[in-house]
Design a protein around this motif. Structure first.
Motif, PDB file in Angstrom:
ATOM      1  N   GLY A  99       0.881  -1.121  -0.095  1.00  0.00           N
ATOM      2  CA  GLY A  99      -0.065  -0.048   0.100  1.00  0.00           C
ATOM      3  C   GLY A  99       0.882   1.285   0.058  1.00  0.00           C
ATOM      4  N   GLU A 100       0.159   2.370   0.085  1.00  0.00           N
ATOM      5  CA  GLU A 100       0.988   3.589  -0.077  1.00  0.00           C
ATOM      6  C   GLU A 100       1.960   3.816   1.032  1.00  0.00           C
ATOM      7  OE1 GLU A 100      -0.134   8.540  -0.453  1.00  0.00           O
ATOM      8  OE2 GLU A 100      -1.707   6.838  -0.515  1.00  0.00           O
ATOM      9  N   GLU A 101       1.355   3.460   2.366  1.00  0.00           N
ATOM     10  CA  GLU A 101       2.366   3.809   3.433  1.00  0.00           C
ATOM     11  C   GLU A 101       3.623   2.863   3.345  1.00  0.00           C
ATOM     12  OE1 GLU A 101       2.248   3.886   8.421  1.00  0.00           O
ATOM     13  OE2 GLU A 101       0.157   3.876   7.192  1.00  0.00           O
ATOM     14  N   SER A 102       3.269   1.755   2.942  1.00  0.00           N
ATOM     15  CA  SER A 102       4.559   0.656   2.772  1.00  0.00           C
ATOM     16  C   SER A 102       5.623   1.110   1.792  1.00  0.00           C
ATOM     17  CB  SER A 102       4.122  -0.538   2.610  1.00  0.00           C
ATOM     18  OG  SER A 102       3.332  -1.154   3.719  1.00  0.00           O
ATOM     19  N   ARG A 103       4.967   1.670   0.583  1.00  0.00           N
ATOM     20  CA  ARG A 103       5.609   2.114  -0.489  1.00  0.00           C
ATOM     21  C   ARG A 103       6.416   3.476  -0.198  1.00  0.00           C
ATOM     22  NH1 ARG A 103       4.735   0.128  -5.371  1.00  0.00           N
ATOM     23  NH2 ARG A 103       3.035  -1.595  -5.728  1.00  0.00           N
ATOM     24  N   ALA A 104       5.915   4.215   0.588  1.00  0.00           N
ATOM     25  CA  ALA A 104       6.840   5.468   1.211  1.00  0.00           C
ATOM     26  C   ALA A 104       7.733   5.207   2.114  1.00  0.00           C
ATOM     27  CB  ALA A 104       5.683   6.505   1.909  1.00  0.00           C
ATOM     28  N   HIS A 105       7.573   4.160   2.855  1.00  0.00           N
ATOM     29  CA  HIS A 105       8.805   3.770   3.863  1.00  0.00           C
ATOM     30  C   HIS A 105       9.772   3.312   3.040  1.00  0.00           C
ATOM     31  CE1 HIS A 105      10.139   2.436   7.736  1.00  0.00           C
ATOM     32  NE2 HIS A 105      10.875   1.815   7.134  1.00  0.00           N
ATOM     33  N   TYR A 106       9.600   2.398   2.240  1.00  0.00           N
ATOM     34  CA  TYR A 106      10.685   1.746   1.247  1.00  0.00           C
ATOM     35  C   TYR A 106      11.329   2.801   0.494  1.00  0.00           C
ATOM     36  CZ  TYR A 106      12.618  -1.885  -1.560  1.00  0.00           C
ATOM     37  OH  TYR A 106      13.469  -2.681  -2.367  1.00  0.00           O
ATOM     38  N   ALA A 107      10.314   3.505   0.039  1.00  0.00           N
ATOM     39  CA  ALA A 107      11.289   4.691  -0.946  1.00  0.00           C
ATOM     40  C   ALA A 107      12.248   5.624  -0.119  1.00  0.00           C
ATOM     41  CB  ALA A 107      10.006   5.578  -1.594  1.00  0.00           C
ATOM     42  N   GLY A 108      11.537   5.979   1.016  1.00  0.00           N
ATOM     43  CA  GLY A 108      12.403   6.693   1.836  1.00  0.00           C
ATOM     44  C   GLY A 108      13.759   6.142   2.377  1.00  0.00           C
ATOM     45  N   PHE A 109      13.478   4.639   2.800  1.00  0.00           N
ATOM     46  CA  PHE A 109      14.847   3.710   3.126  1.00  0.00           C
ATOM     47  C   PHE A 109      15.749   3.889   2.065  1.00  0.00           C
ATOM     48  CE2 PHE A 109      16.236  -0.426   2.882  1.00  0.00           C
ATOM     49  CZ  PHE A 109      17.375  -0.358   3.761  1.00  0.00           C
ATOM     50  N   LYS A 110      15.411   3.618   0.594  1.00  0.00           N
ATOM     51  CA  LYS A 110      16.216   3.727  -0.613  1.00  0.00           C
ATOM     52  C   LYS A 110      16.900   5.088  -0.521  1.00  0.00           C
ATOM     53  CE  LYS A 110      13.336   1.857  -3.185  1.00  0.00           C
ATOM     54  NZ  LYS A 110      12.791   1.412  -4.505  1.00  0.00           N
ATOM     55  N   ALA A 111      16.067   6.295  -0.429  1.00  0.00           N
ATOM     56  CA  ALA A 111      16.572   7.590  -0.422  1.00  0.00           C
ATOM     57  C   ALA A 111      17.801   7.809   0.576  1.00  0.00           C
ATOM     58  CB  ALA A 111      15.269   8.679  -0.405  1.00  0.00           C
ATOM     59  N   PHE A 112      17.615   7.333   1.680  1.00  0.00           N
ATOM     60  CA  PHE A 112      18.806   7.627   2.673  1.00  0.00           C
ATOM     61  C   PHE A 112      19.932   6.590   2.257  1.00  0.00           C
ATOM     62  CE2 PHE A 112      15.438   8.798   5.603  1.00  0.00           C
ATOM     63  CZ  PHE A 112      16.215  10.053   6.261  1.00  0.00           C
ATOM     64  N   LEU A 113      19.822   5.535   1.762  1.00  0.00           N
ATOM     65  CA  LEU A 113      21.047   4.618   1.281  1.00  0.00           C
ATOM     66  C   LEU A 113      21.549   5.239  -0.196  1.00  0.00           C
ATOM     67  CD1 LEU A 113      19.517   0.799   1.233  1.00  0.00           C
ATOM     68  CD2 LEU A 113      20.912   2.209   3.122  1.00  0.00           C
ATOM     69  N   ASP A 114      20.767   5.950  -1.071  1.00  0.00           N
ATOM     70  CA  ASP A 114      21.536   6.499  -2.023  1.00  0.00           C
ATOM     71  C   ASP A 114      22.075   7.866  -1.431  1.00  0.00           C
ATOM     72  OD1 ASP A 114      20.104   4.724  -3.780  1.00  0.00           O
ATOM     73  OD2 ASP A 114      18.465   5.989  -3.936  1.00  0.00           O
ATOM     74  N   GLY A 115      21.477   8.654  -0.550  1.00  0.00           N
ATOM     75  CA  GLY A 115      22.334   9.647  -0.118  1.00  0.00           C
ATOM     76  C   GLY A 115      23.553   9.429   0.638  1.00  0.00           C
ATOM     77  N   LEU A 116      23.692   8.470   1.388  1.00  0.00           N
ATOM     78  CA  LEU A 116      24.906   7.938   2.096  1.00  0.00           C
ATOM     79  C   LEU A 116      25.857   7.412   1.217  1.00  0.00           C
ATOM     80  CD1 LEU A 116      23.170   6.398   5.286  1.00  0.00           C
ATOM     81  CD2 LEU A 116      24.399   8.520   5.139  1.00  0.00           C
ATOM     82  N   GLY A 117      25.637   6.968  -0.132  1.00  0.00           N
ATOM     83  CA  GLY A 117      26.500   6.482  -1.128  1.00  0.00           C
ATOM     84  C   GLY A 117      26.603   5.030  -0.731  1.00  0.00           C
ATOM     85  N   ILE A 118      25.675   4.170  -0.262  1.00  0.00           N
ATOM     86  CA  ILE A 118      25.562   2.735   0.148  1.00  0.00           C
ATOM     87  C   ILE A 118      24.905   2.142  -1.272  1.00  0.00           C
ATOM     88  CG2 ILE A 118      24.987   1.115   1.533  1.00  0.00           C
ATOM     89  CD1 ILE A 118      24.898   2.943   3.717  1.00  0.00           C
ATOM     90  N   VAL A 119      25.895   1.463  -1.863  1.00  0.00           N
ATOM     91  CA  VAL A 119      25.427   0.454  -2.933  1.00  0.00           C
ATOM     92  C   VAL A 119      24.444  -0.621  -2.453  1.00  0.00           C
ATOM     93  CG1 VAL A 119      26.151  -0.655  -5.040  1.00  0.00           C
ATOM     94  CG2 VAL A 119      27.395   1.344  -4.384  1.00  0.00           C
ATOM     95  N   TYR A 120      23.349  -0.865  -3.254  1.00  0.00           N
ATOM     96  CA  TYR A 120      22.376  -2.250  -3.067  1.00  0.00           C
ATOM     97  C   TYR A 120      21.812  -2.512  -4.234  1.00  0.00           C
ATOM     98  CZ  TYR A 120      18.891   1.588  -3.233  1.00  0.00           C
ATOM     99  OH  TYR A 120      18.019   2.562  -3.848  1.00  0.00           O
ATOM    100  N   THR A 121      21.365  -3.777  -3.902  1.00  0.00           N
ATOM    101  CA  THR A 121      20.502  -4.623  -5.041  1.00  0.00           C
ATOM    102  C   THR A 121      19.164  -4.883  -4.512  1.00  0.00           C
ATOM    103  OG1 THR A 121      22.473  -5.317  -6.121  1.00  0.00           O
ATOM    104  CG2 THR A 121      20.206  -6.570  -6.504  1.00  0.00           C
ATOM    105  N   GLU A 122      17.960  -4.587  -5.103  1.00  0.00           N
ATOM    106  CA  GLU A 122      16.822  -4.821  -4.735  1.00  0.00           C
ATOM    107  C   GLU A 122      16.514  -6.202  -5.314  1.00  0.00           C
ATOM    108  OE1 GLU A 122      13.642  -1.807  -4.920  1.00  0.00           O
ATOM    109  OE2 GLU A 122      15.082  -0.856  -6.577  1.00  0.00           O
ATOM    110  N   ASN A 123      16.052  -7.015  -4.279  1.00  0.00           N
ATOM    111  CA  ASN A 123      15.835  -8.486  -4.575  1.00  0.00           C
ATOM    112  C   ASN A 123      14.345  -8.702  -4.156  1.00  0.00           C
ATOM    113  OD1 ASN A 123      15.515 -11.288  -4.677  1.00  0.00           O
ATOM    114  ND2 ASN A 123      17.449 -11.691  -3.317  1.00  0.00           N
ATOM    115  N   PRO A 124      13.394  -8.839  -4.952  1.00  0.00           N
ATOM    116  CA  PRO A 124      11.961  -8.944  -4.576  1.00  0.00           C
ATOM    117  C   PRO A 124      11.876 -10.452  -4.034  1.00  0.00           C
ATOM    118  CG  PRO A 124      12.300  -9.260  -7.148  1.00  0.00           C
ATOM    119  CD  PRO A 124      13.617  -8.512  -6.444  1.00  0.00           C
TER     120      PRO A 124
END
Length: 430
Positions: free
Chosen positions: A238-263
């Motif tokens: 849902g919208e709330e879960s997607r927002a949390h996940y998007a925020g998490f990824k934005a922090f990782l991107d801002g910190l320069g931490i490389v990641y792979t999304e694995n569904p």
């Protein structure tokens, strides 16, 4: 002579020297513990220590009765006095949260905690996986936003960097959503997998109606194409879960931490929701996962506490240290700084006094015990790996002096007792 009693299968002694089948030494282990203590302190985490024995119900409620851990792997027995069912802890999060709830640690606000210690699972011993193994884990309790999810990842990355293995690890992330979203996805997944029931292996058929998400985590190559086409949990968020996940990824991107999304990343325990992650490597064969964790926002309430968000991770120390030994930069230095030797009447007691003075000043001193020739003692000094030798024989004892030798440089001097500390410090700094 009595018959030798050996250690229980899958449970290892940690010795000062390497063993044939278990290469880790106590000095290397201690160096890792010191690194962990420094890293967690930098992030303001405090250590918690819990018993290795808990009521079995704690793990049934937290990990899940249908999981392999509870159903197959725990060491469980009845207490002889009050008939309680007890289990050796198979993981650290449940014990940590039991203590938090029991002692109301969240009353004054959020907590950042870490633990380290032995865990027990009755599984087939193999390289890096044992029946008594050790975990290091961290739990951030009472923090709701995705910023703490990213911070806990950053702490892991700092630890890998300090151990010298960051380049050999890959961060994989996913979101499991909330309880309702997982239930909708579970129904769709069971319906989808039922159409392939004849192709599923024994483990996957067993998990189909107990923990179908774990079917997607299978390592069976024959099932990979089927799993790739399965309904994806992220499509049910849902919208709330997607927002949390998007925020998490934005922090990782801002910190320069490389990641792979694995569904297909689901983790093995029932209590996870929202953010989940694993650090994996291709350097340990089939044992790819080195560290894993995620959010478990409902677990504190499940264990009798007031509802509170939470996130944490754990890693198996034995498996991690296999990677560190091979590719990392952790140094295990258990050599003494000084090997102190003596010869002659009255020298042993005076040498003890000198050794005490040196230890009080921060030097690590190995003092020779017993009476041997100085030549024999010098051989032991060489074997000890100490850089400096301190010699107290009758001539030195009579004049209140000592002989120092820098065994790395071949330098030697006889100095007064008052000059002992300053001379050693000067030689060390050269």
């Amino acid at each position: 002579m009595g018959q030798k009693i050996q250690a229980v299968k899958g449970m290892n002694d940690l010795l000062p020297v390497e063993q044939r089948d278990f290469k880790l030494t106590s000095a290397f282990w201690q160096a890792f513990e010191e690194t962990v203590a420094r890293c967690t302190k930098r992030y303001a985490y405090q250590q918690i220590r819990t018993p290795i024995l808990e009521q079995t119900g704690l793990f049934v409620r937290s990990i899940g009765e249908e999981t392999d851990v509870v159903g197959k792997e725990m060491y469980t027995f009845a207490d002889s006095n009050d008939k309680l069912s007890l289990s050796l802890r198979p993981e650290g999060t449940a014990s940590c949260l039991r203590a938090v709830v029991e002692h109301n640690l969240l009353y004054n606000g959020p907590q950042k905690l870490w633990y380290m210690g032995p865990m027990f699972r009755r599984e087939r011993p193999q390289k890096g996986r044992y029946r008594q193994f050790h975990q290091f884990g961290a739990e951030a309790l009472g923090f709701e936003g995705p910023d703490i999810d990213a911070e806990i990842i950053a702490m892991c990355a700092d630890l890998w960097r300090e151990l010298g293995i960051l380049e050999h690890l890959t961060l994989e992330i996913n979101s499991l959503g909330n309880k309702e979203e997982r239930a909708a996805h579970r129904a769709a997944l069971v319906e989808y997998l039922t159409g392939f029931v004849d192709q599923l292996d024994e483990d996957s058929r067993r998990r189909l109606h107990t923990n179908p998400l774990r079917v997607l985590d299978t390592k069976n190559p024959a099932l990979q194409q089927m799993c790739d086409a399965a309904p994806r949990l992220i499509d049910y968020l849902g919208e709330e879960s997607r927002a949390h996940y998007a925020g998490f990824k934005a922090f990782l991107d801002g910190l320069g931490i490389v990641y792979t999304e694995n569904p297909r990343l689901v983790r093995g325990l029932d209590y996870y929701n929202l953010t989940v992650f694993e650090w994996t490597t291709d350097k340990l064969g089939a044992q790819a996962t080195v560290c894993g964790g995620g959010r478990y926002n409902g677990l504190i309430e499940e264990l009798g506490g007031k509802p509170a968000p939470a996130i944490g991770f754990a890693l198996g120390i034995e498996r991690l240290l296999l990677l560190v030994q091979e590719y990392g930069c952790l140094k295990a230095d258990d050599k003494p700084d000084i090997y102190a030797m003596q010869q002659g009447e009255g020298a042993a007691l005076q040498l003890m006094k000198y050794a005490g003075l040196l230890r009080a000043a921060g030097w690590n001193v190995a003092q020779h015990a017993g009476s041997q020739s100085l030549k024999a003692q010098m051989k032991k000094a060489d074997a000890s790996g100490a850089r400096f030798a301190l010699i107290l024989a009758q001539d030195e004892l009579a004049t209140g002096r000592v002989t120092l030798k820098d065994m790395a440089k071949g330098q030697q001097a006889t100095v007064s007792a008052d000059e002992l500390l300053t001379t050693l410090q000067q030689w060390k700094n050269q």
